[in-house]
Design a protein around this motif. Sequence first.
Motif, PDB file in Angstrom:
ATOM      1  N   PHE A  77      -2.594  -0.854  -2.026  1.00  9.35           N
ATOM      2  CA  PHE A  77      -3.128  -1.927  -1.163  1.00  9.35           C
ATOM      3  C   PHE A  77      -4.104  -2.415  -1.903  1.00  9.35           C
ATOM      4  N   ALA A  78      -4.603  -2.232  -3.259  1.00 14.08           N
ATOM      5  CA  ALA A  78      -5.671  -2.643  -4.105  1.00 14.08           C
ATOM      6  C   ALA A  78      -5.691  -4.175  -4.120  1.00 14.08           C
ATOM      7  N   ALA A  79      -4.784  -5.217  -3.974  1.00 13.89           N
ATOM      8  CA  ALA A  79      -4.788  -6.370  -3.964  1.00 13.89           C
ATOM      9  C   ALA A  79      -5.910  -7.085  -3.323  1.00 13.89           C
ATOM     10  N   ARG A 190      11.575 -11.129   8.525  1.00 16.29           N
ATOM     11  CA  ARG A 190      11.966 -12.326   9.481  1.00 16.29           C
ATOM     12  C   ARG A 190      11.988 -11.793  10.924  1.00 16.29           C
ATOM     13  N   ASN A 191      11.331 -12.721  11.679  1.00 11.39           N
ATOM     14  CA  ASN A 191      11.516 -12.639  13.241  1.00 11.39           C
ATOM     15  C   ASN A 191      10.687 -11.060  13.610  1.00 11.39           C
ATOM     16  N   HIS A 192       9.712 -10.907  13.075  1.00  7.49           N
ATOM     17  CA  HIS A 192       8.944  -9.629  13.415  1.00  7.49           C
ATOM     18  C   HIS A 192       7.494 -10.239  13.662  1.00  7.49           C
ATOM     19  N   VAL A 193       7.016  -9.491  14.689  1.00 10.86           N
ATOM     20  CA  VAL A 193       5.754  -9.877  15.421  1.00 10.86           C
ATOM     21  C   VAL A 193       4.641  -9.730  14.389  1.00 10.86           C
ATOM     22  N   CYS A 194       4.799  -8.882  13.189  1.00  6.08           N
ATOM     23  CA  CYS A 194       3.634  -8.833  12.400  1.00  6.08           C
ATOM     24  C   CYS A 194       3.599  -9.673  11.161  1.00  6.08           C
ATOM     25  N   LEU A 195       4.631 -10.768  11.433  1.00  6.06           N
ATOM     26  CA  LEU A 195       4.596 -11.717  10.128  1.00  6.06           C
ATOM     27  C   LEU A 195       4.416 -13.177  11.145  1.00  6.06           C
ATOM     28  N   ASN A 196       3.424 -13.840  10.550  1.00  2.70           N
ATOM     29  CA  ASN A 196       2.914 -15.227  11.232  1.00  2.70           C
ATOM     30  C   ASN A 196       3.704 -16.231  10.431  1.00  2.70           C
ATOM     31  N   ASN A 197       4.054 -17.280  10.885  1.00  2.00           N
ATOM     32  CA  ASN A 197       4.808 -18.420  10.134  1.00  2.00           C
ATOM     33  C   ASN A 197       3.565 -18.900   9.004  1.00  2.00           C
ATOM     34  N   GLY A 198       4.014 -19.147   8.068  1.00  2.00           N
ATOM     35  CA  GLY A 198       2.948 -19.827   7.046  1.00  2.00           C
ATOM     36  C   GLY A 198       2.415 -18.427   6.345  1.00  2.00           C
ATOM     37  N   SER A 199       2.582 -17.465   6.649  1.00  2.00           N
ATOM     38  CA  SER A 199       2.154 -16.300   5.679  1.00  2.00           C
ATOM     39  C   SER A 199       2.570 -16.270   4.577  1.00  2.00           C
ATOM     40  N   ILE A 200       1.833 -15.782   3.316  1.00  2.00           N
ATOM     41  CA  ILE A 200       2.084 -15.627   1.881  1.00  2.00           C
ATOM     42  C   ILE A 200       2.226 -14.388   1.424  1.00  2.00           C
ATOM     43  N   ILE A 201       3.426 -14.076   1.352  1.00  2.00           N
ATOM     44  CA  ILE A 201       4.090 -12.760   1.053  1.00  2.00           C
ATOM     45  C   ILE A 201       3.828 -12.244  -0.612  1.00  2.00           C
ATOM     46  N   ILE A 202       3.149 -11.299  -0.604  1.00  2.00           N
ATOM     47  CA  ILE A 202       2.649 -10.810  -2.088  1.00  2.00           C
ATOM     48  C   ILE A 202       3.073  -9.372  -2.594  1.00  2.00           C
ATOM     49  N   PRO A 203       3.439  -9.460  -3.932  1.00  2.00           N
ATOM     50  CA  PRO A 203       3.813  -7.768  -4.228  1.00  2.00           C
ATOM     51  C   PRO A 203       2.657  -6.903  -3.944  1.00  2.00           C
ATOM     52  N   PRO A 204       3.210  -5.429  -3.881  1.00  2.00           N
ATOM     53  CA  PRO A 204       1.935  -4.485  -3.751  1.00  2.00           C
ATOM     54  C   PRO A 204       1.434  -4.443  -4.959  1.00  2.00           C
ATOM     55  N   TYR A 205       0.269  -3.794  -5.177  1.00  2.00           N
ATOM     56  CA  TYR A 205      -0.543  -3.648  -6.469  1.00  2.00           C
ATOM     57  C   TYR A 205       0.294  -2.277  -7.101  1.00  2.00           C
ATOM     58  N   LEU A 283      16.920   1.351  -7.087  1.00  2.00           N
ATOM     59  CA  LEU A 283      17.027   1.506  -5.870  1.00  2.00           C
ATOM     60  C   LEU A 283      15.786   1.078  -5.074  1.00  2.00           C
ATOM     61  N   CYS A 284      15.549   0.210  -4.282  1.00  2.00           N
ATOM     62  CA  CYS A 284      14.325  -0.267  -3.524  1.00  2.00           C
ATOM     63  C   CYS A 284      14.690  -0.283  -2.246  1.00  2.00           C
ATOM     64  N   PRO A 285      14.737   0.908  -1.490  1.00  2.00           N
ATOM     65  CA  PRO A 285      15.044   0.979  -0.100  1.00  2.00           C
ATOM     66  C   PRO A 285      13.898   1.048   0.587  1.00  2.00           C
ATOM     67  N   LEU A 286      13.852   0.484   1.984  1.00  2.00           N
ATOM     68  CA  LEU A 286      12.736   0.568   2.923  1.00  2.00           C
ATOM     69  C   LEU A 286      12.248   1.857   2.994  1.00  2.00           C
ATOM     70  N   TRP A 291       8.719  -2.557   2.436  1.00  2.00           N
ATOM     71  CA  TRP A 291       8.254  -3.010   0.918  1.00  2.00           C
ATOM     72  C   TRP A 291       7.828  -1.696   0.097  1.00  2.00           C
ATOM     73  N   SER A 292       7.843  -1.873  -1.136  1.00  2.00           N
ATOM     74  CA  SER A 292       7.097  -0.571  -1.823  1.00  2.00           C
ATOM     75  C   SER A 292       6.932  -1.083  -3.309  1.00  2.00           C
ATOM     76  N   PRO A 293       5.952  -0.456  -3.994  1.00  2.00           N
ATOM     77  CA  PRO A 293       5.728  -0.764  -5.322  1.00  2.00           C
ATOM     78  C   PRO A 293       7.067  -0.760  -6.346  1.00  2.00           C
ATOM     79  N   ARG A 294       8.183  -0.374  -5.874  1.00  2.00           N
ATOM     80  CA  ARG A 294       9.267   0.035  -6.414  1.00  2.00           C
ATOM     81  C   ARG A 294       9.744  -1.294  -6.998  1.00  2.00           C
ATOM     82  N   LEU A 295       9.572  -2.214  -6.062  1.00  2.00           N
ATOM     83  CA  LEU A 295      10.283  -3.506  -6.291  1.00  2.00           C
ATOM     84  C   LEU A 295       9.611  -4.238  -7.667  1.00  2.00           C
TER      85      LEU A 295
END
Length: 416
Positions: A77-79, A190-205, A283-286, A291-295
């Motif tokens: 989470f260090a981003a 997608r279609n999740h209450v924890c994602l606002n429209n217009g959010s910028i999705i970033i990689p984990p640190y 493999l990069c499973p949920l 998400w996870s740093p594996r990606l």
Amino acid sequence: MRIGRWVFAVVLCIAFCSRIEAFKFHRTQQTERISGSAGDVLEDDPVGRLKVFVYELPSKYNKKILQKDPRCLTHMFAAEIFMHRFLLSSAVRTFNPEEADWFYTPVYTTCDLTANGLPLPFKSPRMMRSAIQLISSNWPYWNRTEGADHFFIAPHDFGACFHYQEEKAIEGGILPLLQRATLVQTFGQRNHVCLNNGSIIIPPYAPPQKMQTHLIPPTTPRSIFVYFRGLFYDVGNDPEGGYYARGARASVWENFKDNPLFDISTEHPTTYYEDMQRAIFCLCPLGWAPWSPRLVEAVVFGCIPVIIADDIVLPFADAIPWEDIGVFVAEKDVPKLDTILTSIPIDEILRKQRLLANPSMKQAMLFPQPAQARDAFHQILNGLARKLPHDKSVYLKPGEKILNWTAGPAGDLKPW
């Protein structure tokens, strides 16, 4: 039944053996540039396209928290910490708030770790509310838009829902005071209450220097077909099974633990990074979150990411052609994973490898120290620049209020 499955796996292994040998033989260091607008976006330079004002908050919101627990510097989470440091010396920073396009509030909401290094999100809403109350009281800029020209880094499991369990995250929702702000977060679905429209999705640190020290010669053959290290079950938090990773990881283990094409285990060897560089597919499973740093690790080490997380929104999706470099497998199709992967033509595998070898692709996933051109810091700025100019409708009329300062769970309203 198990004997039949084992025999089938051996047949698959024999059938694919020649293809792996062919892949080893053809492996080169050729790269391929991303074609079209995506590649142009990835290589954009944000300097000169936006100006950011950084609020100077009391150190209790950031530096003192980090001094208390330096482990936060190496956490996934260090981003939020490194983005703050980057902006302090960035060419896009302005000390004149009147000319700013964006306003940034440096709050380290994830830097509260257990003895085992797990993040505790329970104080995060109160901490964020406190910071917003401070900037709205001491500066006029929040109040004129109620945060619509402000951005916040929210790298929790479920972003600004501030909880690591999805049910609790959904129940609480995004902190009401952040509903108009732009959230820069690792969580995307997608279609999740924890994602606002217009959010910028970033990689984990993921620590760039650490990964750099584990690089092996690029000509090393990729002799592992499928690679994964991590949990398949979380007995402590999901004793009955099926809830953790929505059962996808358990399905990987139950279906492929004896398959010779799959190098999968819960053990985390010291050669983990080297092994990823020897693998064709990673493999990069949920897990608890999609998400996870594996990606990040897969992209940096040139291992084709196999993304198993329905409806996931991936980092910088307007710049990185995930469909071209990765393989998407629906959670329900995990039992067919071996057939899906062995059916991919070698030419397609080699093209994905060439795209992954593009330095810009790897750079976009990292937060290096110091910052470098086209890295994740600059991709975040590019995302903010593409949202400009702000629509006139975001500016409130005198006396107009939209946000409800008393909304949310009672516990989140207590002073921090």
